[in-house]
Design an enzyme around this catalytic site. Sequence first.
Site, short mmCIF file in Angstrom:
data_model
loop_
_atom_site.label_atom_id
_atom_site.label_comp_id
_atom_site.label_asym_id
_atom_site.label_seq_id
_atom_site.Cartn_x
_atom_site.Cartn_y
_atom_site.Cartn_z
N CYS A 116 36.14 43.46 94.09
CA CYS A 116 34.92 43.37 94.90
C CYS A 116 35.12 42.24 95.90
O CYS A 116 35.30 41.08 95.51
CB CYS A 116 33.74 43.06 93.97
SG CYS A 116 32.20 42.77 94.86
N CYS A 143 35.29 46.46 101.67
CA CYS A 143 34.41 46.65 100.52
C CYS A 143 35.07 47.78 99.74
O CYS A 143 35.42 48.81 100.31
CB CYS A 143 33.01 47.06 100.95
SG CYS A 143 31.98 47.67 99.59
N1 DGL Z 1 32.38 46.83 96.15
C1 DGL Z 1 31.86 45.60 96.63
C2 DGL Z 1 32.82 44.93 97.63
O1 DGL Z 1 33.99 45.16 97.62
C3 DGL Z 1 30.47 45.43 97.08
C4 DGL Z 1 29.35 46.38 97.08
C5 DGL Z 1 28.02 45.66 96.82
O2 DGL Z 1 27.73 45.47 95.66
O3 DGL Z 1 27.33 45.27 97.79
O4 DGL Z 1 32.41 44.12 98.42
#
Ligand code: DGL
Length: 287
Positions: free
Chosen positions: A91, A205
């Site tokens: 993330c 993301c």
């Molecule tokens: N998958 C997450 C990232 O790589 C974020 C998504 C979220 O929870 O806003 O930033």
Amino acid sequence: MRIDLLAGTAYNPAAMPSPAPTILVFDSGLGGLTVFSEVLKARPDARFVYAADDAAFPYGRLPEDVLVARVMTVMERLIGLHDPQLAVIACNTASTLVLPHLRRRFPIPFVGTVPAIKPAAEITRSGLVTVLATPGTVARDYTRGLVETYASGCRVNLVGSTRLAGHAEAELEGRPVPDEALRAELAPCFVEEGERRTDAVVLACTHYPLLLPRLRALAPWPVTWIDPAPAIARRVVQLLGRPVPGHEEGDDEAIAVFTSGKGLTPALRSALWQRGLPAATVEDMPL
Ligand code: DGL
């Protein structure tokens, strides 16, 4: 290393239990699955715990102090329960903020996911690069630092999408997202300046690569989309090594853990199963 005394007296490596590590892959939701797939290919022998903090999704909207506290609490619980040898913070929104805190608190290696700005600056020909991320990642000092260090010769367009991660979740849960909704999130990524136009888009993301075939199809012109997942898997192999010869096969001990499970529809269970996560449980942790 354990030796199975019942297997016989002769030393027989094939009869020894696999020294498979436990790897924890963590995200706010389903985006980390794009990283999990690559790490699974690199270490198919490992025991995997895929953890989605869906009770707090989306992380992109959380103030920084709230996000740090939340990730520390959830990781404390997950590390206590599963005792991983390594954790991947799949993330960007969390990694760009929380990695130093995690490394201070826990004695295991953490592999983070941060915007792939350096590779984008290396491959762009037009010098117009877009970083498509959550509003949280776009606002981070860490992200600004990457731009200054690696892309000072480029025009970097930081786009913070409030909806795209949710759209990716909806698709996997079996709620299709119309083209128009995706087009609206994509539009600010494509910039024209005279003869030049954006030619590289960093998927900063982990949710966004889940939508990649559709993003490609809806893009107003072709660009290079940069997904850091293969590089993250390589980093895991650097730290843990390759599977021991003779133990390359997985043993299907992969489990998905959700902190609310509110989106665990039959469609999502089937998507998880197809991606190598046959079991899903809920570790209830309201935000
Ligand atoms: N998958 C997450 C990232 O790589 C974020 C998504 C979220 O929870 O806003 O930033």
